[in-house]
Scaffold this active site. Structure first.
Site, mmCIF file in Angstrom:
data_model
loop_
_atom_site.group_PDB
_atom_site.id
_atom_site.type_symbol
_atom_site.label_atom_id
_atom_site.label_comp_id
_atom_site.label_asym_id
_atom_site.label_seq_id
_atom_site.Cartn_x
_atom_site.Cartn_y
_atom_site.Cartn_z
ATOM 1 N N GLY A 53 53.722 43.146 42.672
ATOM 2 C CA GLY A 53 52.754 42.729 41.411
ATOM 3 C C GLY A 53 53.066 41.154 41.053
ATOM 4 N N GLU A 54 53.511 41.022 39.741
ATOM 5 C CA GLU A 54 53.769 39.574 39.567
ATOM 6 C C GLU A 54 54.966 39.578 38.797
ATOM 7 O OE1 GLU A 54 53.028 36.322 40.046
ATOM 8 O OE2 GLU A 54 54.607 36.274 38.257
ATOM 9 N N CYS A 85 58.786 43.624 47.031
ATOM 10 C CA CYS A 85 57.883 42.243 46.616
ATOM 11 C C CYS A 85 58.453 41.606 45.366
ATOM 12 C CB CYS A 85 56.400 42.329 47.000
ATOM 13 S SG CYS A 85 55.845 40.725 47.232
ATOM 14 N N ARG A 114 60.591 32.834 45.491
ATOM 15 C CA ARG A 114 59.091 33.281 45.341
ATOM 16 C C ARG A 114 58.191 32.603 46.132
ATOM 17 N NH1 ARG A 114 57.369 32.535 39.642
ATOM 18 N NH2 ARG A 114 55.599 33.739 40.378
ATOM 19 N N ARG A 143 51.869 36.955 49.428
ATOM 20 C CA ARG A 143 52.653 35.942 48.625
ATOM 21 C C ARG A 143 54.048 36.425 48.573
ATOM 22 N NH1 ARG A 143 50.371 31.953 46.699
ATOM 23 N NH2 ARG A 143 51.365 32.069 44.844
ATOM 24 N N HIS A 179 55.177 45.168 51.708
ATOM 25 C CA HIS A 179 54.589 46.248 51.006
ATOM 26 C C HIS A 179 54.399 47.395 51.772
ATOM 27 C CE1 HIS A 179 53.525 44.121 47.313
ATOM 28 N NE2 HIS A 179 53.248 42.926 47.893
ATOM 29 N N GLU A 181 54.046 50.473 50.690
ATOM 30 C CA GLU A 181 52.947 51.289 50.213
ATOM 31 C C GLU A 181 51.722 51.065 50.464
ATOM 32 O OE1 GLU A 181 54.451 48.874 48.818
ATOM 33 O OE2 GLU A 181 53.062 47.788 47.171
#
Ligand code: GLN
Length: 201
Positions: A53-54, A85, A114, A143, A179, A181
């Site tokens: 996510g962020e 991530c 990051r 990202r 990721h 998932e």
């Protein structure tokens, strides 16, 4: 239905980001899933997943919800944890190129940068060798952070062809910059359950 992991309860930090996809992956593997939004949700867990996510937003939400310290303490006390991530960024001891007010859980002795993949490679998909059994997994990078330093006790589980470290483990804590998932391949979740969650229970 796979019963190997039934009887185990795994939390998914569900404040922001890809928690629904992790929840589905764990449910496919027969695990009971708890959506972790408050400190009380940490009770009785056999493991926890921190989704992508962020990371700076998740850090803020962890702080606002009073979860930052209890989560850090639970992992330090032995709760098996897996970050993907942004979740890997949250677990890292040192985060480069982040906001000055972003917090980390300091659960993995690594340094991550990051958004470290160049612009045209911001998002890409590849097949990786994962873990010591030579298993291949599908990996989606969005990202993604790069692991720039690994501590002495950290085992590298996967690298890109150029040697860039993309998955690591230190004892009961693991993380990857991609990721797992977002694919139908549950190999990385299976690794987390079989190698980290089950032995700690
Ligand atoms: N770039 C995001 C961050 O810094 C992580 C991206 C992701 O989780 N897909 O938090």
């Amino acid at each position: 239905m796979n019963n190997e992991f039934s009887g185990f309860t795994v939390g998914v930090l569900s404040l922001q980001g890809g928690f629904a996809e992790h929840t589905r992956a764990l449910e496919r593997l027969g695990v009971k899933v708890v959506a972790v939004r408050r400190p009380a949700h940490l009770e009785g867990l056999d493991g926890i997943i921190l989704p992508g996510g962020e990371s700076t937003t998740m850090s803020k939400l962890l702080e606002l919800g009073g979860l930052l310290q209890p989560l850090q303490e639970a992992i330090a006390a032995g709760l098996p944890a897996f970050g993907t991530c942004a979740g890997l960024i949250l677990l890292a001891d040192e985060v480069l190129d982040t906001r000055a007010d972003a917090h980390s859980l300091h659960s993995l002795d690594i340094s991550v940068r990051r958004n470290a993949f160049g612009r045209q490679k911001d998002s890409f998909e590849t097949t990786l060798q994962f873990g010591h059994r030579g298993r291949q997994v599908e990996a989606v990078f969005i990202r993604a952070p790069q692991v720039e330093r690994v501590g002495d006790d950290v085992v590298v589980l996967s690298t890109l062809a150029d040697g860039t470290v993309v998955a690591v483990r230190s004892g009961h804590v693991m993380g990857c910059s991609f990721h797992p998932e977002l694919t139908s391949d549950d190999g990385v979740h299976e690794y987390f359950l079989r190698e980290l969650v089950v032995p700690a229970a």
